[in-house]
Design a protein around this motif. Structure first.
Motif, PDB file in Angstrom:
ATOM      1  N   THR A 100       0.866  -1.179   0.000  1.00 55.23           N
ATOM      2  CA  THR A 100       0.000   0.000   0.000  1.00 55.23           C
ATOM      3  C   THR A 100       0.902   1.228   0.000  1.00 55.23           C
ATOM      4  OG1 THR A 100      -0.102  -0.036   2.424  1.00 55.23           O
ATOM      5  CG2 THR A 100      -1.879  -1.141   1.220  1.00 55.23           C
ATOM      6  N   VAL A 101       0.536   2.224  -0.806  1.00 55.28           N
ATOM      7  CA  VAL A 101       1.409   3.379  -1.025  1.00 55.28           C
ATOM      8  C   VAL A 101       0.645   4.668  -0.746  1.00 55.28           C
ATOM      9  CG1 VAL A 101       2.831   4.628  -2.702  1.00 55.28           C
ATOM     10  CG2 VAL A 101       2.726   2.125  -2.788  1.00 55.28           C
ATOM     11  N   LEU A 102       1.300   5.580  -0.055  1.00 53.93           N
ATOM     12  CA  LEU A 102       0.826   6.954   0.071  1.00 53.93           C
ATOM     13  C   LEU A 102       1.765   7.827  -0.750  1.00 53.93           C
ATOM     14  CD1 LEU A 102      -0.756   9.354   1.272  1.00 53.93           C
ATOM     15  CD2 LEU A 102       0.766   9.240   3.267  1.00 53.93           C
ATOM     16  N   ASP A 103       1.215   8.472  -1.782  1.00 51.53           N
ATOM     17  CA  ASP A 103       1.985   9.438  -2.565  1.00 51.53           C
ATOM     18  C   ASP A 103       1.650  10.807  -1.991  1.00 51.53           C
ATOM     19  OD1 ASP A 103       3.209  11.089  -4.377  1.00 51.53           O
ATOM     20  OD2 ASP A 103       2.507  10.045  -6.153  1.00 51.53           O
ATOM     21  N   ALA A 104       2.552  11.326  -1.159  1.00 52.71           N
ATOM     22  CA  ALA A 104       2.246  12.529  -0.382  1.00 52.71           C
ATOM     23  C   ALA A 104       2.502  13.822  -1.141  1.00 52.71           C
ATOM     24  CB  ALA A 104       3.037  12.525   0.927  1.00 52.71           C
ATOM     25  N   THR A 105       3.065  13.733  -2.349  1.00 50.77           N
ATOM     26  CA  THR A 105       3.274  14.908  -3.206  1.00 50.77           C
ATOM     27  C   THR A 105       2.767  14.539  -4.597  1.00 50.77           C
ATOM     28  OG1 THR A 105       5.542  14.149  -3.612  1.00 50.77           O
ATOM     29  CG2 THR A 105       5.247  15.807  -1.893  1.00 50.77           C
ATOM     30  N   ALA A 106       1.461  14.421  -4.748  1.00 46.91           N
ATOM     31  CA  ALA A 106       0.882  13.735  -5.900  1.00 46.91           C
ATOM     32  C   ALA A 106       1.115  14.447  -7.225  1.00 46.91           C
ATOM     33  CB  ALA A 106      -0.622  13.535  -5.678  1.00 46.91           C
ATOM     34  N   ASP A 162      -2.780  19.513   3.151  1.00 47.24           N
ATOM     35  CA  ASP A 162      -1.366  19.535   3.503  1.00 47.24           C
ATOM     36  C   ASP A 162      -0.919  18.158   3.970  1.00 47.24           C
ATOM     37  OD1 ASP A 162       1.151  21.146   4.184  1.00 47.24           O
ATOM     38  OD2 ASP A 162       0.688  20.119   6.067  1.00 47.24           O
ATOM     39  N   ALA A 163       0.063  17.582   3.280  1.00 46.63           N
ATOM     40  CA  ALA A 163       0.477  16.218   3.573  1.00 46.63           C
ATOM     41  C   ALA A 163       1.061  16.082   4.972  1.00 46.63           C
ATOM     42  CB  ALA A 163       1.494  15.754   2.530  1.00 46.63           C
ATOM     43  N   ILE A 164       1.822  17.062   5.415  1.00 45.57           N
ATOM     44  CA  ILE A 164       2.426  16.970   6.748  1.00 45.57           C
ATOM     45  C   ILE A 164       1.337  16.881   7.813  1.00 45.57           C
ATOM     46  CG2 ILE A 164       3.854  18.181   8.445  1.00 45.57           C
ATOM     47  CD1 ILE A 164       5.444  19.334   6.070  1.00 45.57           C
ATOM     48  N   THR A 165       0.321  17.712   7.674  1.00 47.74           N
ATOM     49  CA  THR A 165      -0.800  17.684   8.622  1.00 47.74           C
ATOM     50  C   THR A 165      -1.542  16.356   8.562  1.00 47.74           C
ATOM     51  OG1 THR A 165      -1.065  20.077   8.425  1.00 47.74           O
ATOM     52  CG2 THR A 165      -2.936  18.842   9.296  1.00 47.74           C
ATOM     53  N   PHE A 166      -1.854  15.889   7.350  1.00 48.71           N
ATOM     54  CA  PHE A 166      -2.589  14.632   7.208  1.00 48.71           C
ATOM     55  C   PHE A 166      -1.798  13.457   7.767  1.00 48.71           C
ATOM     56  CE2 PHE A 166      -5.536  16.704   4.234  1.00 48.71           C
ATOM     57  CZ  PHE A 166      -6.719  16.063   4.571  1.00 48.71           C
ATOM     58  N   MET A 167      -0.489  13.427   7.501  1.00 53.59           N
ATOM     59  CA  MET A 167       0.308  12.310   8.005  1.00 53.59           C
ATOM     60  C   MET A 167       0.389  12.323   9.527  1.00 53.59           C
ATOM     61  SD  MET A 167       3.348  11.619   5.209  1.00 53.59           S
ATOM     62  CE  MET A 167       3.915  13.309   4.973  1.00 53.59           C
ATOM     63  N   ALA A 168       0.469  13.515  10.105  1.00 54.43           N
ATOM     64  CA  ALA A 168       0.542  13.616  11.569  1.00 54.43           C
ATOM     65  C   ALA A 168      -0.752  13.162  12.233  1.00 54.43           C
ATOM     66  CB  ALA A 168       0.869  15.051  11.977  1.00 54.43           C
ATOM     67  N   GLN A 169      -1.875  13.317  11.526  1.00 50.41           N
ATOM     68  CA  GLN A 169      -3.188  12.993  12.093  1.00 50.41           C
ATOM     69  C   GLN A 169      -3.754  11.692  11.525  1.00 50.41           C
ATOM     70  OE1 GLN A 169      -5.458  16.509  11.146  1.00 50.41           O
ATOM     71  NE2 GLN A 169      -4.393  17.783  12.654  1.00 50.41           N
ATOM     72  N   ALA A 216       7.784  13.488   8.725  1.00 50.78           N
ATOM     73  CA  ALA A 216       6.408  13.018   8.920  1.00 50.78           C
ATOM     74  C   ALA A 216       6.185  11.687   8.218  1.00 50.78           C
ATOM     75  CB  ALA A 216       5.424  14.070   8.409  1.00 50.78           C
ATOM     76  N   ALA A 217       6.769  11.540   7.025  1.00 57.72           N
ATOM     77  CA  ALA A 217       6.632  10.288   6.280  1.00 57.72           C
ATOM     78  C   ALA A 217       7.331   9.142   7.006  1.00 57.72           C
ATOM     79  CB  ALA A 217       7.198  10.455   4.872  1.00 57.72           C
ATOM     80  N   TRP A 218       8.519   9.413   7.522  1.00 60.94           N
ATOM     81  CA  TRP A 218       9.275   8.385   8.252  1.00 60.94           C
ATOM     82  C   TRP A 218       8.518   7.934   9.495  1.00 60.94           C
ATOM     83  CZ3 TRP A 218      12.989   4.974   7.749  1.00 60.94           C
ATOM     84  CH2 TRP A 218      13.599   4.441   8.880  1.00 60.94           C
TER      85      TRP A 218
END
Length: 261
Positions: A100-106, A162-169, A216-218
């Motif tokens: 499963t992949v999250l592309d955080a900068t689509a 915002d990917a940073i916000t979404f990944m944190a939550q 955040a990704a790590w």
């Protein structure tokens, strides 16, 4: 990233698309451009072939739109090398392994589409609302096209924000792999000739928070983070990558946590 410093307006290319274009403008909080009204540096145009972004200057490149059905992506899907492509290797595809992949900068969704076409479930995050609108339009047309392309699009889920916000939550199951392709800071000597770059840099700017994005990704990924970089660019500030894959013009810095499969 900047908050759209250039002037963008929405227009329609067919009379019957006026109301959908006005609805889109309201959703994106953009002005509407008509023949006798506003002049804009960029036009978000709604036409019979979908949504496109067009610069208005004298030397402007052609319009850009997201097309998963025909053109370059269709050719890449059929003849692009399958799981041997660098992006596939970077996220760990091999044998029956399909993380499963999250592309955080689509961006325009090209890498996500390749991964989805190879069988991955991909979540896409794009924080620039206009770019996300182009991507959403392309995904919708892909779903409406039916057949294999529609099946691929069903494996792609778009989030605008915002990917940073979404990944944190993040509350769902952690993605096994997170794919990052931050906008690299522009240098005058670099050959940024692609029309997408000329159009999107005024909108999106550089990803100056790339170290926070990587952190955040790590923190979220269960198995690895794969970061796409220009081939000669330095790695993002932070821990050194555990592996690298290099191509002709770009490379992947891979940050491994545990083995896939």
């Amino acid at each position: 990233m900047s908050d759209t410093p250039c002037r963008v307006a929405v227009c329609w290319l067919l009379p019957e698309l006026e109301q959908p274009a006005r609805d889109l403008a309201a959703r994106l909080q953009l002005p509407v451009a008509t023949a006798d009204s506003i002049e804009a540096e960029l036009l978000l145009r709604l036409g019979g072939d979908g949504l496109s972004l067009q610069a208005t200057g004298a030397d402007a490149p052609g319009a850009v739109r997201v097309d998963f059905v025909e053109g370059a992506l269709a050719h890449r899907r059929q003849f692009g090398g399958g799981a041997g492509q660098m992006v596939a290797k970077a996220v760990g595809l091999r044998g029956a392994v399909r993380p499963t992949v999250l592309d955080a900068t689509a961006g325009l969704g090209r890498d996500a589409f390749v991964l989805a076409s190879l069988g991955c479930e991909v979540t896409l995050i794009e924080r620039q609302p206009i770019i996300a609108a182009l991507l959403e339009d392309g995904l919708q047309r892909a779903r409406e096209a039916g057949g294999e392309v529609a099946e691929i699009a069903e494996r792609m889920t778009l989030i605008q924000g915002d990917a940073i916000t979404f990944m944190a939550q993040w509350a769902a199951a952690a993605p096994q792999v997170i794919h990052l392709d931050p906008m690299f800071p522009h240098r005058e000597k670099s050959a940024l000739v692609k029309k997408e770059m000329r159009l999107f840099r005024p909108l999106a700017g550089d990803d100056l928070d790339a170290p926070a994005l990587l952190a955040a990704a790590w923190a979220l990924a269960s198995h690895r983070v794969a970061v796409k970089r220009p081939r000669k660019a330095p790695s993002i500030d932070g821990p050194p990558p555990s592996a690298q894959l290099s191509g002709q013009s770009s490379r992947y810095d891979i940050y491994g946590k545990k083995k896939l499969g």
